[in-house]
Design a protein around this motif. Sequence first.
Motif, PDB file in Angstrom:
ATOM      1  N   UNK A  97       0.870  -1.306   0.088  1.00 44.82           N
ATOM      2  CA  UNK A  97       0.135   0.134   0.009  1.00 44.82           C
ATOM      3  C   UNK A  97       0.785   1.248  -0.077  1.00 44.82           C
ATOM      4  N   UNK A  98       0.723   2.215  -0.855  1.00 47.30           N
ATOM      5  CA  UNK A  98       1.394   3.303  -0.931  1.00 47.30           C
ATOM      6  C   UNK A  98       1.396   4.237   0.356  1.00 47.30           C
ATOM      7  N   UNK A  99       2.501   4.971   0.618  1.00 50.01           N
ATOM      8  CA  UNK A  99       2.634   5.798   1.665  1.00 50.01           C
ATOM      9  C   UNK A  99       1.848   7.062   1.422  1.00 50.01           C
ATOM     10  N   UNK A 100       1.658   7.987   2.530  1.00 53.24           N
ATOM     11  CA  UNK A 100       0.860   9.326   2.363  1.00 53.24           C
ATOM     12  C   UNK A 100       1.242  10.058   1.422  1.00 53.24           C
ATOM     13  N   UNK A 101       2.840  10.408   1.343  1.00 55.95           N
ATOM     14  CA  UNK A 101       3.690  10.982   0.300  1.00 55.95           C
ATOM     15  C   UNK A 101       3.277  10.528  -1.085  1.00 55.95           C
ATOM     16  N   UNK A 102       3.446   9.246  -1.196  1.00 53.28           N
ATOM     17  CA  UNK A 102       3.160   8.737  -2.475  1.00 53.28           C
ATOM     18  C   UNK A 102       1.717   9.136  -2.927  1.00 53.28           C
ATOM     19  N   UNK A 103       0.867   8.888  -2.273  1.00 55.12           N
ATOM     20  CA  UNK A 103      -0.711   9.125  -2.443  1.00 55.12           C
ATOM     21  C   UNK A 103      -0.740  10.810  -3.193  1.00 55.12           C
ATOM     22  N   UNK A 104      -0.195  11.597  -2.188  1.00 58.22           N
ATOM     23  CA  UNK A 104      -0.115  13.117  -2.400  1.00 58.22           C
ATOM     24  C   UNK A 104       0.552  13.481  -3.563  1.00 58.22           C
ATOM     25  N   UNK A 105       1.463  12.699  -4.344  1.00 61.32           N
ATOM     26  CA  UNK A 105       2.409  12.662  -5.232  1.00 61.32           C
ATOM     27  C   UNK A 105       1.671  12.218  -6.436  1.00 61.32           C
ATOM     28  N   UNK A 106       0.636  11.559  -6.529  1.00 59.83           N
ATOM     29  CA  UNK A 106      -0.019  10.908  -7.435  1.00 59.83           C
ATOM     30  C   UNK A 106      -1.130  12.009  -8.362  1.00 59.83           C
ATOM     31  N   UNK A 107      -1.069  11.933  -9.368  1.00 57.95           N
ATOM     32  CA  UNK A 107      -1.845  12.974 -10.172  1.00 57.95           C
ATOM     33  C   UNK A 107      -3.173  12.560 -10.132  1.00 57.95           C
ATOM     34  N   UNK A 108      -4.038  13.547 -10.009  1.00 54.89           N
ATOM     35  CA  UNK A 108      -5.523  13.488  -9.838  1.00 54.89           C
ATOM     36  C   UNK A 108      -6.138  12.439 -11.157  1.00 54.89           C
ATOM     37  N   UNK A 109      -5.568  12.687 -12.170  1.00 59.19           N
ATOM     38  CA  UNK A 109      -6.077  11.925 -13.356  1.00 59.19           C
ATOM     39  C   UNK A 109      -5.660  10.342 -13.214  1.00 59.19           C
ATOM     40  N   UNK A 110      -4.535  10.117 -12.681  1.00 61.55           N
ATOM     41  CA  UNK A 110      -4.374   8.758 -12.429  1.00 61.55           C
ATOM     42  C   UNK A 110      -5.311   8.031 -11.227  1.00 61.55           C
ATOM     43  N   UNK A 111      -5.542   8.851 -10.318  1.00 53.41           N
ATOM     44  CA  UNK A 111      -6.379   8.362  -9.292  1.00 53.41           C
ATOM     45  C   UNK A 111      -7.949   8.307  -9.884  1.00 53.41           C
ATOM     46  N   UNK A 112      -8.311   9.102 -10.640  1.00 52.14           N
ATOM     47  CA  UNK A 112      -9.714   9.070 -11.443  1.00 52.14           C
ATOM     48  C   UNK A 112      -9.476   7.781 -12.395  1.00 52.14           C
ATOM     49  N   UNK A 113      -8.529   7.352 -12.872  1.00 56.81           N
ATOM     50  CA  UNK A 113      -8.684   6.371 -13.817  1.00 56.81           C
ATOM     51  C   UNK A 113      -8.614   4.985 -13.178  1.00 56.81           C
ATOM     52  N   UNK A 114      -8.709   5.073 -11.815  1.00 54.04           N
ATOM     53  CA  UNK A 114      -8.655   3.911 -10.749  1.00 54.04           C
ATOM     54  C   UNK A 114     -10.186   3.692 -10.482  1.00 54.04           C
TER      55      UNK A 114
END
Length: 224
Positions: free
Chosen positions: A82-99
Amino acid sequence: MGAENLAELYPHAVSHLSSVDEDWSRLIKHVDPCMHRSKPAREPYEALIRAVAYQQLHARAADAIIARFLDLYSDSESEIVFPSPDEILATRTEDLRSCGFSSRKIATVQHIAEGALSGLVPSLEVASQMQDDELIARLIVLPGVGRWTVEMFLMHTLGRMDILPVDDFGVREGYRFLKSLNTLPNRKEMEKAGLPCSPYRTIASWYLWRVASLPEYARMSKKK
């Protein structure tokens, strides 16, 4: 409480619930054995994010969202972590939306990650020492995190045994079937209904969730 210690309580919980009334006794006989299991090693921020994915979604759809989310942070040769909080915050919104996350859920996931970094979302060690109501009051200040989301964390990670998510549709529908009600019980009715099940309302919830898989429930649903 660890998973092994929880399992030791199941016979006591089943015995207690079976003694509530004939309806509970019948349901438990149909569903047993109790297969409720917690994930005691999960950090609170992870448990909350997973619960957010399941908000108002069928379990299979939420499972797919979480799988795609984890794929963002792993490759075919590495273990899925599972990603760390820092990794999550560094993830692009578009990538999260693609999930499959909605815009509102993306914002909630980001708020949870920020909360983990600021200390608002406690560590597992700290959370384990906190009372249920204390955790609920602390965590629902996060935008998009309501009581139900924290209750899922309490039940499925911390292994708290006396949680009844009275706003959960599956729990309410299960109780409606259990008591042959014409309409879904409201919050106050569910709170009252849960009192005889204490101190094992988490296990009671697990049995109510199982109602949807009963042949009797399927036959009743087809008649509607």
